[in-house]
Design a protein around this motif. Structure first.
Motif, PDB file in Angstrom:
ATOM      1  N   MET A 207       0.822  -1.197   0.000  1.00 13.75           N
ATOM      2  CA  MET A 207       0.000   0.000   0.000  1.00 13.75           C
ATOM      3  C   MET A 207       0.865   1.259   0.000  1.00 13.75           C
ATOM      4  SD  MET A 207      -3.112   1.031   2.575  1.00 13.75           S
ATOM      5  CE  MET A 207      -2.088   1.518   3.954  1.00 13.75           C
ATOM      6  N   LEU A 208       1.909   1.272   0.809  1.00 13.29           N
ATOM      7  CA  LEU A 208       2.795   2.441   0.868  1.00 13.29           C
ATOM      8  C   LEU A 208       3.535   2.634  -0.456  1.00 13.29           C
ATOM      9  CD1 LEU A 208       4.128   1.884   4.485  1.00 13.29           C
ATOM     10  CD2 LEU A 208       2.719   3.804   3.718  1.00 13.29           C
ATOM     11  N   GLN A 209       3.847   1.537  -1.139  1.00 15.03           N
ATOM     12  CA  GLN A 209       4.470   1.643  -2.462  1.00 15.03           C
ATOM     13  C   GLN A 209       3.534   2.294  -3.466  1.00 15.03           C
ATOM     14  OE1 GLN A 209       3.395  -1.205  -4.960  1.00 15.03           O
ATOM     15  NE2 GLN A 209       3.919   0.403  -6.396  1.00 15.03           N
ATOM     16  N   GLY A 210       2.231   1.991  -3.375  1.00 17.28           N
ATOM     17  CA  GLY A 210       1.278   2.462  -4.365  1.00 17.28           C
ATOM     18  C   GLY A 210       1.043   3.953  -4.362  1.00 17.28           C
ATOM     19  N   GLY A 215       0.386   9.238  -7.268  1.00 11.99           N
ATOM     20  CA  GLY A 215       0.746  10.632  -7.476  1.00 11.99           C
ATOM     21  C   GLY A 215       1.123  10.927  -8.919  1.00 11.99           C
ATOM     22  N   LEU A 216       1.773   9.976  -9.566  1.00 12.94           N
ATOM     23  CA  LEU A 216       2.129  10.159 -10.974  1.00 12.94           C
ATOM     24  C   LEU A 216       0.891  10.212 -11.865  1.00 12.94           C
ATOM     25  CD1 LEU A 216       5.261   7.874 -11.519  1.00 12.94           C
ATOM     26  CD2 LEU A 216       5.179  10.367 -11.514  1.00 12.94           C
ATOM     27  N   THR A 217      -0.010   9.270 -11.668  1.00 18.21           N
ATOM     28  CA  THR A 217      -1.188   9.201 -12.539  1.00 18.21           C
ATOM     29  C   THR A 217      -2.123  10.387 -12.332  1.00 18.21           C
ATOM     30  OG1 THR A 217      -2.320   7.806 -10.919  1.00 18.21           O
ATOM     31  CG2 THR A 217      -1.106   6.693 -12.666  1.00 18.21           C
ATOM     32  N   SER A 335      -4.899   7.533  -1.476  1.00 16.72           N
ATOM     33  CA  SER A 335      -3.776   8.437  -1.702  1.00 16.72           C
ATOM     34  C   SER A 335      -4.115   9.573  -2.659  1.00 16.72           C
ATOM     35  CB  SER A 335      -2.567   7.649  -2.222  1.00 16.72           C
ATOM     36  OG  SER A 335      -2.878   6.970  -3.423  1.00 16.72           O
ATOM     37  N   GLY A 336      -5.024   9.353  -3.600  1.00 13.89           N
ATOM     38  CA  GLY A 336      -5.403  10.425  -4.522  1.00 13.89           C
ATOM     39  C   GLY A 336      -5.996  11.623  -3.803  1.00 13.89           C
ATOM     40  N   PRO A 337      -7.069  11.434  -3.007  1.00 14.87           N
ATOM     41  CA  PRO A 337      -7.623  12.573  -2.262  1.00 14.87           C
ATOM     42  C   PRO A 337      -6.629  13.195  -1.284  1.00 14.87           C
ATOM     43  CG  PRO A 337      -9.197  10.770  -2.354  1.00 14.87           C
ATOM     44  CD  PRO A 337      -7.916  10.238  -2.908  1.00 14.87           C
ATOM     45  N   VAL A 338      -5.852  12.355  -0.584  1.00 10.43           N
ATOM     46  CA  VAL A 338      -4.868  12.894   0.359  1.00 10.43           C
ATOM     47  C   VAL A 338      -3.832  13.733  -0.375  1.00 10.43           C
ATOM     48  CG1 VAL A 338      -3.020  12.299   1.977  1.00 10.43           C
ATOM     49  CG2 VAL A 338      -5.187  11.060   2.051  1.00 10.43           C
ATOM     50  N   ALA A 339      -3.330  13.227  -1.487  1.00 12.11           N
ATOM     51  CA  ALA A 339      -2.360  13.976  -2.281  1.00 12.11           C
ATOM     52  C   ALA A 339      -2.975  15.264  -2.828  1.00 12.11           C
ATOM     53  CB  ALA A 339      -1.827  13.122  -3.426  1.00 12.11           C
ATOM     54  N   GLY A 355       5.041  10.965  -1.580  1.00 17.31           N
ATOM     55  CA  GLY A 355       5.285   9.636  -2.131  1.00 17.31           C
ATOM     56  C   GLY A 355       6.602   9.055  -1.665  1.00 17.31           C
ATOM     57  N   ALA A 356       7.647   9.908  -1.619  1.00 16.25           N
ATOM     58  CA  ALA A 356       8.944   9.446  -1.136  1.00 16.25           C
ATOM     59  C   ALA A 356       8.869   9.051   0.332  1.00 16.25           C
ATOM     60  CB  ALA A 356       9.993  10.543  -1.339  1.00 16.25           C
TER      61      ALA A 356
END
Length: 374
Positions: A207-210, A215-217, A335-339, A355-356
């Protein structure tokens, strides 16, 4: 099985760029409704992973894959009906939402079944290789399906794009029908929540990798536009080159050495790639960061997946795979909404610092992970 998975997963990629345009431009609904329509498939997928895992454990991966392909074809048919003239926008939207729910259920069964079936066909000692190639099939289906869906939509309308969403999973089922079914190993089958309890470390690392890929997409094009950089369209190409290169060249690595070690170094490489994008002075460095991110992300799924399978008895491997992939679903959903909040407060570059940081936390988690519990 890889060919079947590719064809079936096209039904996920084909509607991705099409449905938002149809809901917003043709039906006239807000961007909030567009987000709801897209996100509801994620919800359906996560909530049905447990069912898909049990189905796979009890009846085998082939049964789950075929059943998922049929439900995915039904989703495409519902999309087609929603595009028929004479329906009110509200009715069309309701039909699309039902179709998205069906697509989530179909994807859950189809992917869990195909991944488990593929592993059963080659044996657990080659599980990493199997998961590497199933990942390539899914990534390729997304990369090809999205532009094909957009081309069909722009040239012939939503109906043509949605017919493709019906044909693709039916073609997958036709391919899968010819393949050998493998008996489900005997033994006690645990409740889904207990399976999660055994593989949560590996799932959380996945999950943390994803977060980095999400973020890229979601924000790369906006990041490039804000910096007045060119070549935003090459971001996912750069990621894909790195991703597929490692998957092809080093596919057997998780089977030949510790999956935890492979995952640790992969996450470290992802940290470097995300940091390059965060600190990029120009588009060339940002694209190089996307390439490095792809290199890092490539083997995390098979590496941690191999270790997750070691934590459960053979009779629970389908449930383990369902639970494991669900962590990735959650990553993409959250992660999309959080980002987005981070981008609004601190700028788009901060998305890649986030992401890092998540990849670094994943590396720390992997360091503390141990072998199968006694």
């Amino acid at each position: 099985m890889i060919a079947a998975l590719f064809c079936g997963y096209l039904a996920v990629g084909l509607p991705l760029p099409v449905i938002p345009l149809f809901v917003h431009d043709k039906l006239g609904f807000s961007t909030f409704v567009v987000g709801l329509v897209i996100g509801i498939q994620f919800l359906a997928t996560v909530l049905t992973r447990g069912y898909a895992g049990r189905l796979t454990d009890q009846h085998g991966g082939k049964r789950s894959a075929l059943q998922g392909a049929a439900v995915s074809a039904l989703a495409g048919l519902l999309y087609f009906v929603a595009a028929m003239p004479g329906l009110s926008p509200t009715v069309s939207l309701a039909i699309i939402i039902v179709g998205r729910l069906a697509a989530g259920l179909g994807e859950s069964q189809f992917v869990t079944g195909c991944v488990s079936w593929s592993i059963a066909s080659v044996g657990p000692e080659r599980a990493g290789l199997s998961m590497s190639w199933t990942g390539i099939a899914m990534f390729a289906a997304l990369a090809i399906g999205a532009p094909v869906g957009m081309l069909l939509y722009q040239s012939y309308g939503l109906e043509a794009a949605m017919i493709a969403c019906v044909v693709a999973p039916l073609l997958a089922a036709a391919i899968a029908l010819r393949e050998t079914s493998y008996a489900t190993p005997a033994g006690p089958r645990l409740p889904f929540y207990k399976v999660i309890g055994q593989i949560w470390r590996e799932g959380l690392g996945l999950m943390l990798q994803g977060v980095g890929l999400s973020g890229l997409t979601a924000f790369a094009s906006l990041y490039f536009a804000a910096r007045h950089w060119d070549n935003a369209g090459l971001v996912m190409t750069a990621f894909g080159v790195g991703f597929i290169f490692v998957r092809v060249v080093l596919a057997t690595l998780p089977d030949r050495m510790s999956g935890y070690r492979v995952a640790l170094w992969s996450l470290v490489i992802e940290v470097i790639g995300q940091a390059m994008i965060w600190l990029a002075p120009n588009d060339v460095v940002a694209l190089a960061g996307a390439l490095v991110t792809g290199l890092g992300c490539a083997l995390i799924f098979p590496a941690l997946g191999v270790e997750a399978l070691k934590r459960v008895l053979p009779a629970n491997r389908g449930s383990a795979m369902g639970a494991f992939v669900a962590f990735l679903d959650i990553a993409y959903g959250i992660s999309g909404p959080v980002a987005g909040v981070i981008a609004g407060q601190f700028g788009y570059a901060a998305v890649y610092l986030f992401g890092a940081g998540c990849a670094l936390a994943g590396a720390a988690l992997v360091v503390t992970a141990r072998g199968p519990q006694s």
